[in-house]
Design a protein around this motif. Structure first.
Motif, mmCIF file in Angstrom:
data_model
loop_
_atom_site.group_PDB
_atom_site.id
_atom_site.type_symbol
_atom_site.label_atom_id
_atom_site.label_comp_id
_atom_site.label_asym_id
_atom_site.label_seq_id
_atom_site.Cartn_x
_atom_site.Cartn_y
_atom_site.Cartn_z
ATOM 1 N N THR A 111 22.344 18.627 54.686
ATOM 2 C CA THR A 111 22.026 17.202 54.951
ATOM 3 C C THR A 111 21.830 17.026 56.636
ATOM 4 O O THR A 111 20.981 16.268 56.763
ATOM 5 N N ARG A 112 22.731 17.597 57.218
ATOM 6 C CA ARG A 112 22.376 17.543 58.833
ATOM 7 C C ARG A 112 21.155 18.070 59.132
ATOM 8 O O ARG A 112 20.468 17.573 60.048
ATOM 9 N N GLN A 172 18.389 18.176 57.595
ATOM 10 C CA GLN A 172 17.417 17.161 56.980
ATOM 11 C C GLN A 172 17.398 16.038 57.949
ATOM 12 O O GLN A 172 16.334 15.510 58.124
ATOM 13 N N LYS A 173 18.448 15.655 58.436
ATOM 14 C CA LYS A 173 18.450 14.438 59.233
ATOM 15 C C LYS A 173 18.051 14.491 60.533
ATOM 16 O O LYS A 173 17.093 13.768 61.052
ATOM 17 N N ARG A 174 18.244 15.996 61.070
ATOM 18 C CA ARG A 174 17.528 16.131 62.388
ATOM 19 C C ARG A 174 16.049 16.318 62.483
ATOM 20 O O ARG A 174 15.444 16.027 63.138
ATOM 21 N N ARG A 175 15.729 16.875 61.177
ATOM 22 C CA ARG A 175 14.308 16.891 60.875
ATOM 23 C C ARG A 175 13.509 15.702 60.746
ATOM 24 O O ARG A 175 12.386 15.580 61.364
ATOM 25 N N GLU A 176 14.343 14.938 60.315
ATOM 26 C CA GLU A 176 13.675 13.485 60.230
ATOM 27 C C GLU A 176 13.652 12.799 61.529
ATOM 28 O O GLU A 176 12.514 12.145 61.811
ATOM 29 N N VAL A 177 14.530 12.904 62.328
ATOM 30 C CA VAL A 177 14.561 12.484 63.612
ATOM 31 C C VAL A 177 13.518 13.111 64.411
ATOM 32 O O VAL A 177 12.528 12.497 65.261
ATOM 33 N N ARG A 213 10.451 14.295 63.271
ATOM 34 C CA ARG A 213 9.251 13.959 62.634
ATOM 35 C C ARG A 213 9.012 12.593 63.394
ATOM 36 O O ARG A 213 7.948 12.420 63.517
ATOM 37 N N ARG A 214 10.090 11.566 63.212
ATOM 38 C CA ARG A 214 9.772 10.141 63.928
ATOM 39 C C ARG A 214 9.503 10.337 65.195
ATOM 40 O O ARG A 214 8.812 9.263 65.931
ATOM 41 N N ARG A 266 6.304 18.153 64.522
ATOM 42 C CA ARG A 266 6.409 18.677 63.143
ATOM 43 C C ARG A 266 6.956 20.148 62.993
ATOM 44 O O ARG A 266 6.721 20.879 64.064
#
Length: 73
Positions: free
Chosen positions: A7-8, A10-15, A17-18, A22
Motif C-alpha cells: 500500500t505504501r 502504491q501511494k508513493r507511485r501515485e504521488v 505519477r502525479r 513514470r
C-alpha cells in the motif's frame, strides 16, 4: 494500524505519477557474473586498438570539447 508495504509503495507511485514521472525498468550488466571482468578487458582492448588506428580521433575529440566549452561559457 500500519499500512502494508504494498500500500505504501502504491501511494508513493501515485504521488510520483502525479508529479509527471513514470516507472522505468532498466536492465544492466551483472558485474558479479563469472567472466564479466574478462569480457570488459577484451572489449576494452578492441576499443583501444581501434583508437590507435584512428589518426583523426584526437582532433575530433578536441573539437568536441571545444564546442562544449563554447556552449558552457
Amino acid at each position: 494500524m500500519a499500512s502494508s508495504t504494498a500500500t505504501r509503495v502504491q501511494k508513493r507511485r501515485e504521488v510520483l505519477r502525479r508529479a509527471g514521472l513514470r516507472p522505468l525498468q532498466m536492465w544492466v550488466p551483472d558485474t558479479r557474473r563469472p567472466g564479466f571482468a574478462e569480457e570488459c578487458r577484451r572489449q576494452s582492448g578492441i576499443v583501444a586498438e581501434a583508437d590507435k588506428r584512428d589518426s583523426d580521433l584526437g582532433s575530433f575529440l578536441d573539437a568536441a570539447l571545444d564546442d562544449l566549452d563554447d556552449r558552457a561559457g
